[in-house]
Write an enzyme that holds these catalytic residues in place. Sequence first.
Site, PDB file in Angstrom:
ATOM      1  N   LYS A   1      12.615  -2.090  -2.305  1.00  0.00           N
ATOM      2  CA  LYS A   1      13.021  -2.003  -3.706  1.00  0.00           C
ATOM      3  C   LYS A   1      12.983  -3.347  -4.431  1.00  0.00           C
ATOM      4  O   LYS A   1      12.517  -3.433  -5.548  1.00  0.00           O
ATOM      5  CB  LYS A   1      14.421  -1.408  -3.797  1.00  0.00           C
ATOM      6  CG  LYS A   1      14.798  -1.137  -5.234  1.00  0.00           C
ATOM      7  CD  LYS A   1      15.709   0.013  -5.371  1.00  0.00           C
ATOM      8  CE  LYS A   1      15.926   0.378  -6.812  1.00  0.00           C
ATOM      9  NZ  LYS A   1      14.769   1.091  -7.377  1.00  0.00           N
TER      10      LYS A   1
ATOM     11  N   GLU B   1       3.402   6.030  -5.018  1.00  0.00           N
ATOM     12  CA  GLU B   1       4.301   5.315  -4.126  1.00  0.00           C
ATOM     13  C   GLU B   1       5.096   6.227  -3.198  1.00  0.00           C
ATOM     14  O   GLU B   1       5.395   5.830  -2.083  1.00  0.00           O
ATOM     15  CB  GLU B   1       5.226   4.363  -4.882  1.00  0.00           C
ATOM     16  CG  GLU B   1       6.256   5.011  -5.775  1.00  0.00           C
ATOM     17  CD  GLU B   1       7.219   3.977  -6.359  1.00  0.00           C
ATOM     18  OE1 GLU B   1       7.670   4.195  -7.482  1.00  0.00           O
ATOM     19  OE2 GLU B   1       7.530   2.982  -5.701  1.00  0.00           O
TER      20      GLU B   1
ATOM     21  N   GLU C   1       3.026   5.527 -15.534  1.00  0.00           N
ATOM     22  CA  GLU C   1       4.280   5.646 -14.789  1.00  0.00           C
ATOM     23  C   GLU C   1       4.248   6.889 -13.882  1.00  0.00           C
ATOM     24  O   GLU C   1       4.675   6.836 -12.730  1.00  0.00           O
ATOM     25  CB  GLU C   1       5.445   5.700 -15.789  1.00  0.00           C
ATOM     26  CG  GLU C   1       6.829   5.851 -15.182  1.00  0.00           C
ATOM     27  CD  GLU C   1       7.236   4.733 -14.234  1.00  0.00           C
ATOM     28  OE1 GLU C   1       6.520   3.726 -14.134  1.00  0.00           O
ATOM     29  OE2 GLU C   1       8.265   4.889 -13.552  1.00  0.00           O
TER      30      GLU C   1
ATOM     31  N   ARG D   1      16.176  -2.442   0.684  1.00  0.00           N
ATOM     32  CA  ARG D   1      15.397  -3.681   0.551  1.00  0.00           C
ATOM     33  C   ARG D   1      14.323  -3.819   1.625  1.00  0.00           C
ATOM     34  O   ARG D   1      13.498  -4.743   1.568  1.00  0.00           O
ATOM     35  CB  ARG D   1      16.332  -4.890   0.616  1.00  0.00           C
ATOM     36  CG  ARG D   1      17.383  -4.900  -0.456  1.00  0.00           C
ATOM     37  CD  ARG D   1      18.308  -6.060  -0.252  1.00  0.00           C
ATOM     38  NE  ARG D   1      17.644  -7.311  -0.549  1.00  0.00           N
ATOM     39  CZ  ARG D   1      17.651  -7.920  -1.722  1.00  0.00           C
ATOM     40  NH1 ARG D   1      18.304  -7.380  -2.720  1.00  0.00           N
ATOM     41  NH2 ARG D   1      17.015  -9.046  -1.907  1.00  0.00           N
TER      42      ARG D   1
ATOM     43  N   CYS E   1      13.757  -7.365   2.493  1.00  0.00           N
ATOM     44  CA  CYS E   1      14.660  -7.876   3.521  1.00  0.00           C
ATOM     45  C   CYS E   1      16.079  -7.973   2.955  1.00  0.00           C
ATOM     46  O   CYS E   1      16.294  -8.516   1.880  1.00  0.00           O
ATOM     47  CB  CYS E   1      14.275  -9.235   4.067  1.00  0.00           C
ATOM     48  SG  CYS E   1      12.721  -9.218   4.943  1.00  0.00           S
TER      49      CYS E   1
ATOM     50  N   HIS F   1     -15.349   7.212 -20.603  1.00  0.00           N
ATOM     51  CA  HIS F   1     -16.044   5.936 -20.406  1.00  0.00           C
ATOM     52  C   HIS F   1     -16.252   5.623 -18.928  1.00  0.00           C
ATOM     53  O   HIS F   1     -16.410   4.460 -18.561  1.00  0.00           O
ATOM     54  CB  HIS F   1     -15.281   4.806 -21.100  1.00  0.00           C
ATOM     55  CG  HIS F   1     -15.252   4.957 -22.593  1.00  0.00           C
ATOM     56  ND1 HIS F   1     -16.366   4.823 -23.382  1.00  0.00           N
ATOM     57  CD2 HIS F   1     -14.238   5.301 -23.435  1.00  0.00           C
ATOM     58  CE1 HIS F   1     -16.044   5.042 -24.655  1.00  0.00           C
ATOM     59  NE2 HIS F   1     -14.747   5.346 -24.709  1.00  0.00           N
TER      60      HIS F   1
ATOM     61  N   LYS G   1       4.547   6.685  -9.758  1.00  0.00           N
ATOM     62  CA  LYS G   1       5.563   7.409  -8.976  1.00  0.00           C
ATOM     63  C   LYS G   1       4.899   8.245  -7.893  1.00  0.00           C
ATOM     64  O   LYS G   1       5.336   8.268  -6.751  1.00  0.00           O
ATOM     65  CB  LYS G   1       6.387   8.349  -9.866  1.00  0.00           C
ATOM     66  CG  LYS G   1       7.387   7.734 -10.794  1.00  0.00           C
ATOM     67  CD  LYS G   1       8.637   7.223 -10.137  1.00  0.00           C
ATOM     68  CE  LYS G   1       8.580   5.732  -9.990  1.00  0.00           C
ATOM     69  NZ  LYS G   1       8.926   4.933 -11.119  1.00  0.00           N
TER      70      LYS G   1
ATOM     71  N   TRP H   1      11.538  -6.109   5.832  1.00  0.00           N
ATOM     72  CA  TRP H   1      10.315  -5.655   5.174  1.00  0.00           C
ATOM     73  C   TRP H   1       9.284  -6.707   5.565  1.00  0.00           C
ATOM     74  O   TRP H   1       9.349  -7.857   5.116  1.00  0.00           O
ATOM     75  CB  TRP H   1      10.498  -5.614   3.658  1.00  0.00           C
ATOM     76  CG  TRP H   1       9.312  -5.093   2.920  1.00  0.00           C
ATOM     77  CD1 TRP H   1       8.991  -3.782   2.697  1.00  0.00           C
ATOM     78  CD2 TRP H   1       8.273  -5.861   2.306  1.00  0.00           C
ATOM     79  NE1 TRP H   1       7.831  -3.698   1.988  1.00  0.00           N
ATOM     80  CE2 TRP H   1       7.359  -4.952   1.736  1.00  0.00           C
ATOM     81  CE3 TRP H   1       8.023  -7.227   2.191  1.00  0.00           C
ATOM     82  CZ2 TRP H   1       6.221  -5.352   1.052  1.00  0.00           C
ATOM     83  CZ3 TRP H   1       6.886  -7.639   1.514  1.00  0.00           C
ATOM     84  CH2 TRP H   1       5.998  -6.699   0.943  1.00  0.00           C
TER      85      TRP H   1
ATOM     86  N   ASN I   1      15.301 -14.170   4.398  1.00  0.00           N
ATOM     87  CA  ASN I   1      14.531 -13.406   3.422  1.00  0.00           C
ATOM     88  C   ASN I   1      13.706 -14.407   2.629  1.00  0.00           C
ATOM     89  O   ASN I   1      14.235 -15.429   2.204  1.00  0.00           O
ATOM     90  CB  ASN I   1      15.493 -12.652   2.486  1.00  0.00           C
ATOM     91  CG  ASN I   1      14.770 -11.959   1.354  1.00  0.00           C
ATOM     92  OD1 ASN I   1      13.622 -11.555   1.493  1.00  0.00           O
ATOM     93  ND2 ASN I   1      15.447 -11.811   0.227  1.00  0.00           N
ATOM     94  N   GLY I   2      12.407 -14.143   2.472  1.00  0.00           N
ATOM     95  CA  GLY I   2      11.552 -15.066   1.732  1.00  0.00           C
ATOM     96  C   GLY I   2      10.320 -15.394   2.543  1.00  0.00           C
ATOM     97  O   GLY I   2       9.958 -14.677   3.478  1.00  0.00           O
TER      98      GLY I   2
END
Length: 590
Positions: free
Chosen positions: A585, A474, A467, A27, A2, A490, A471, A74, A100-101
């Site tokens: 983000k 997402e 990593e 955001r 947000c 394993h 990537k 968001w 936001n929150g």
Amino acid sequence: MCGLIGYVGDEPAAAVLSGALARLEYRGYDSAGVAILNDGIIILAKDKGKLADVIKACKIDTLVGHVGIGHTRWATHGGVTKENAHPHCDDKNQIAVVHNGIIENCVELRARLSRKYKFISDTDTEVIPHLIREYIDSGLTFERAVFAAARELKGSYAILAVSMLEPEKVVAVRKESPLVIGLGVKSNYIGSDALSFLPYTKNVIFLEDNERAVITKDKVTVYNEDHEELTQKVTQIQWEWKAGTKGNYDYYMLKEIEEQPQVIRQSIMQDNNLINRMAIEILRARQVVFVGCGSSRNAALIGRYAFSKIGHVFSDVILGSEFGYFSESVDKRTLVIALSQSGETADVLDGVKQAKTNGATVFSLVNVAGSSLARMSDKVLCLNGGPEIGVAATKSFMAELCLLYLLAFAMDGTLEKGRGMLRDVSDLVEADLPRHSSRIPGIANRLKEREDFYFLARGINFAMAGEGALKLKEISYVHAEGMPAGELKHGTLALIDNGTPVVVICPTDYTFTDTITNIMEAKARGAHIIGISNSAESVFNDCIMISKVDEVLYPLVTTIPLQLLAYHSALARGLDPDKPRNLAKSVTVK
Ligand code: F6R
């Protein structure tokens, strides 16, 4: 997570808010909206969808007025609908709020307030305008009512409110969600980050937890929780706003990937005294613990190997969201190193607060100077990466690696030699780029129908497997797992079938021989092997060649090919790599 913006000034608010929201869109981008005061009434325009579509559909550009607030969402509480988009208003449409929150006591508040006022959304936010209304109805001014309402809220919040009752001002409160005030000429701003208003001003005031602010065209007043006026600490933002634009690129992500050779050079320009002092404290600490989330955590895992291999110090890495569960083991002899691009990730901030309460020393590596994490740390290294807008972390990850290597070299007493090695690597990374750009799109295209990918590596390269998988997941929405190559046998080997893509990071370093053995095991089960190496091995079905570097530095040359593989996989699947679904983000909620 947000984005909020508030504006009071001489310019048309609609244009200022729309531009700011575009810069905040990273955001959150599932819905957007504004509330603008005009002639004593609130004009509300909001809808679900990407900002550009909402601006067009709601004709936001045509709205008249000089005071307003805006929001990019968001979703947390309530689905992605027009009703749930911000701003939210009270019953009489006299108060508008963006938030936001997370309001943790929204269920109780809603139960109480819904006896008096009509709710129209499923959000936690909607309790706020009704709560402000209740205080106004009990006789408080709008400004005082916002502050009184904030006292009742539990959870985390950055809130901006406007009202036709006091139409010349934006009122703001903050607790555990960022808010930055921008000081302009005959105009003032308040946003979730300074980038939102950077084209207008670089002079900012960071609001701290539980601080409040009243913003008018000519004046900004900051108060503490007891409504005592505070002396303002004005600081200057170093970033140029043009650095946060796309330039000639179609996507921020590609621009940010290609900036990385330069980012390496910028990130290693650090104050030697500071690095050396930090290295001494790391060497003296009883225990060293890294904390981070997502890509920053993957960088920390590589840092852990670098600290051991170069600096001869054992350390541990704990996820931000798990840090609190180790609080018994954190004390004043613990050194915590927090990594975060945004410096606002709630899980990291929580861990760091816990560590500080236990008396630990906190160092942080952050990209956003002045962020909450930077302000609560004992020592801070700035990544110097410039604004990172693409949702996927790219150049910030690279800069985090460089700073971790610098610290490790300083611990070894070889800071200058190490810096020279990193500078040399930046040239090799630059030289590799054109080859990657021509080779990787074809590989991504050939594999665009595959839904399961495995990434393997050993030693210092193992976290690169994680990593690379992160990537790909997402931004391409395919299942991907990154793991130490030795672990395959394993259990996970059972999933390898004819044509399963297995990306293996195996430079000719100390991990090479054992990694090749593990690839053979996968290949024998039909895996399609994509090798990232400085040696074109016959076991690879596809090979992405990287430059040869010192064996501890390979993560720096494997970062870009892995990012490009994810980027081109997203394009091959017709996806927008800058705005992956469900993500944002800056993750400012727990
Ligand atoms: C992955 C990604 C996220 C972030 C994570 C932490 O590409 O972008 O996993 O790395 O949300 O963010 P920061 O570094 O801002 O704390």
